[in-house]
Design a protein around this motif. Structure first.
Motif, short mmCIF file in Angstrom:
data_model
loop_
_atom_site.label_atom_id
_atom_site.label_comp_id
_atom_site.label_asym_id
_atom_site.label_seq_id
_atom_site.Cartn_x
_atom_site.Cartn_y
_atom_site.Cartn_z
N GLN A 173 61.22 29.06 19.78
CA GLN A 173 62.56 28.38 19.62
C GLN A 173 63.54 29.30 20.30
OE1 GLN A 173 63.51 27.03 15.67
NE2 GLN A 173 65.84 28.10 15.99
N GLY A 174 64.37 28.38 20.85
CA GLY A 174 65.43 29.41 21.71
C GLY A 174 66.74 28.22 22.14
N PHE A 175 67.64 28.85 22.86
CA PHE A 175 68.82 28.11 23.33
C PHE A 175 69.34 28.51 24.34
CE2 PHE A 175 69.82 31.08 19.91
CZ PHE A 175 70.69 31.91 20.49
N GLU A 176 69.86 27.58 25.37
CA GLU A 176 70.46 28.24 26.76
C GLU A 176 71.79 28.28 26.20
OE1 GLU A 176 68.37 25.68 30.16
OE2 GLU A 176 69.53 24.68 28.80
N LEU A 177 72.39 29.37 26.86
CA LEU A 177 73.80 30.11 26.58
C LEU A 177 74.62 30.49 27.81
CD1 LEU A 177 75.87 30.80 24.34
CD2 LEU A 177 75.19 33.11 24.05
N ALA A 178 75.30 29.39 28.47
CA ALA A 178 75.85 29.85 29.76
C ALA A 178 77.01 30.97 29.75
CB ALA A 178 76.85 28.59 30.16
N LYS A 190 70.56 23.99 19.98
CA LYS A 190 72.03 24.30 20.20
C LYS A 190 72.07 25.92 20.01
CE LYS A 190 74.04 20.03 18.71
NZ LYS A 190 74.88 19.21 17.74
N THR A 191 73.05 26.43 20.59
CA THR A 191 73.40 27.70 20.11
C THR A 191 73.83 27.99 18.74
OG1 THR A 191 75.52 27.64 20.87
CG2 THR A 191 74.20 28.30 22.56
N PRO A 192 73.92 29.03 18.21
CA PRO A 192 74.14 29.07 16.46
C PRO A 192 75.52 28.43 16.50
CG PRO A 192 73.00 31.12 17.38
CD PRO A 192 73.22 30.55 18.57
N ASN A 193 76.47 28.67 17.43
CA ASN A 193 77.80 28.19 17.21
C ASN A 193 78.35 27.63 18.31
OD1 ASN A 193 80.38 27.43 16.44
ND2 ASN A 193 81.13 29.69 16.00
N PRO A 194 77.94 26.25 18.87
CA PRO A 194 78.59 25.74 19.97
C PRO A 194 79.99 25.74 20.08
CG PRO A 194 76.65 24.59 19.00
CD PRO A 194 77.17 25.41 17.91
N ALA A 195 80.66 25.98 19.09
CA ALA A 195 82.15 25.84 19.05
C ALA A 195 83.01 27.08 19.44
CB ALA A 195 82.79 25.15 17.51
N TRP A 196 82.21 28.26 19.50
CA TRP A 196 82.67 29.52 19.61
C TRP A 196 83.60 29.60 20.78
CZ3 TRP A 196 83.46 33.51 22.93
CH2 TRP A 196 83.68 34.62 22.36
N LYS A 197 84.60 30.25 20.60
CA LYS A 197 85.81 30.51 21.76
C LYS A 197 86.05 31.87 21.76
CE LYS A 197 89.59 29.19 18.63
NZ LYS A 197 88.89 29.09 17.61
N PHE A 198 86.78 32.45 22.96
CA PHE A 198 87.08 33.84 23.01
C PHE A 198 87.71 34.21 21.97
CE2 PHE A 198 86.39 32.42 27.80
CZ PHE A 198 85.59 33.38 28.11
N GLY A 199 87.29 35.52 21.49
CA GLY A 199 88.12 36.17 20.37
C GLY A 199 87.54 35.59 19.01
N ASP A 200 86.45 34.82 18.79
CA ASP A 200 86.27 34.52 17.45
C ASP A 200 85.27 35.56 16.84
OD1 ASP A 200 87.37 32.12 17.50
OD2 ASP A 200 85.70 30.72 17.74
N GLY A 201 84.73 36.44 17.79
CA GLY A 201 83.61 37.21 17.08
C GLY A 201 82.42 36.69 16.66
N ALA A 202 81.93 37.36 15.51
CA ALA A 202 80.72 36.93 15.00
C ALA A 202 80.91 35.57 14.21
CB ALA A 202 80.27 38.01 13.83
N ASN A 203 79.78 34.84 13.96
CA ASN A 203 79.95 33.60 13.36
C ASN A 203 80.10 33.54 11.95
OD1 ASN A 203 79.59 32.51 15.94
ND2 ASN A 203 77.21 32.67 15.73
N ASN A 204 79.93 34.62 11.21
CA ASN A 204 80.27 34.86 9.68
C ASN A 204 80.54 36.18 9.44
OD1 ASN A 204 77.73 36.35 9.15
ND2 ASN A 204 76.55 34.64 9.81
N ASP A 205 80.85 36.54 8.29
CA ASP A 205 81.36 37.83 7.78
C ASP A 205 80.37 38.88 7.03
OD1 ASP A 205 84.03 37.46 8.87
OD2 ASP A 205 84.71 36.59 7.00
N ASP A 206 79.24 38.09 7.09
CA ASP A 206 78.09 38.86 6.54
C ASP A 206 78.08 40.37 6.89
OD1 ASP A 206 75.13 39.03 5.06
OD2 ASP A 206 74.63 39.44 7.02
#
Length: 288
Positions: A259-264, A46-62
């Motif tokens: 290793q990889g993922f598809e991202l539409a 899967k992508t790193p965050n399949p639940a990502w939506k517009f405006g979410d930005g990065a997946n964490n605050d690192d």
């Protein structure tokens, strides 16, 4: 009359200037590492965050926890070599072209740049033109073979600074296969190779010294060679799992693509506009 000029012993030793290898004894370092896993194969996830939506930005605050260092490439006393190392270790992964004319050598300043016409770029760095650059500009044609993990050591061997009158094919153990439309050969071991004709080139001039420091060459594909079992039925998409390409990173680091993922890509803006107007500063219900 035979020439009395002695044959060149070797080409300029650029590695001695770059100091790419960070290890005092690489043989010992490599011996301490686990064996390469030849059973590894492409594993889609899967992508790193399949639940990502517009405006979410990065997946964490690192990213907020890191101090930022500014590096001036033109800082007084900063050697150009440091910029080179910084660039090749940060612009990763980079594909590697096994470029063959009369000689053969690997280049990671390489990229596909256009489909109409089908163009590839190769950049040759150094104030003194190397054999590959001279050969490409003289012959106006070349071949590029994509490097897989099954022959990466052999391809790497072609980076040796042989004198210009000697070809690197024998030292690599690779098999040059005759092309159809150009004179240079390509590597029979490669799952995907390209016959190319010269399109154009651009010399890169240093603003500090006024000297030519690199030359970027555009080469136009005139014929593709691909193993039949790695390409789609419409002859459009190569299966990365079967291509098993290697990539170049910084220093002497290479890698594989297992290793990889598809991202539409996002849908057309008109289809998502109602849901993102608050992000874009558009009035709700505004017209296109």
């Amino acid at each position: 009359m035979a020439s009395s000029m002695p044959l060149q012993v070797e080409a300029p030793d650029k590695e001695a200037l770059v100091h790419r290898n960070p290890h005092r004894d690489f043989t010992a370092v490599e011996a301490s590492r686990p064996d390469f896993d030849t059973t590894s194969s492409w594993r889609p996830t899967k992508t790193p965050n399949p639940a990502w939506k517009f405006g979410d930005g990065a997946n964490n605050d690192d990213w907020k926890s890191h101090d930022v260092l500014e590096i001036d490439p033109d800082e007084p006393g900063r050697p150009t070599n440091l910029n080179y190392k910084l660039m090749i270790s940060s612009v990763v992964p980079r594909p590697v072209a096994l470029l063959s004319v009369q000689n053969v050598a690997p280049f990671s300043y390489f990229q596909a740049v256009c489909a109409d016409p089908p163009l590839y770029s190769v950049c040759f760095v150094g104030e003194q033109p190397n054999d590959s650059l001279r050969n490409v500009l003289d012959a106006k044609e070349a071949c590029i073979s994509i490097i897989s993990d099954s022959f990466v050591e052999a391809a790497n061997a072609t980076s040796i600074n042989t004198p210009s009158h000697l070809s690197e094919w024998p030292i690599s153990g690779l098999h040059p296969r005759a092309a159809k439309l150009v004179k240079p050969c390509y590597a029979a071991e490669s799952a995907f190779s390209i016959e190319l004709k010269y399109h154009s080139h651009q010399d890169i001039i240093s603003p500090k010294s006024g000297n030519r420091t690199a030359t970027m060459v555009l080469l136009q594909a005139v014929l593709f060679h691909t193993w039949q079992d790695i390409v789609s039925a419409d002859k459009a998409t190569v299966d990365v799992a079967k291509l098993r390409p290697i990539f170049r990173a910084g220093g002497i680091t290479y890698g594989t693509c297992f290793q990889g993922f598809e991202l539409a890509r996002p849908e057309a803006y008109r289809k998502v506009r109602d849901g993102v107007q608050h992000l874009m500063g558009e009035p709700e219900g505004g017209r296109l």
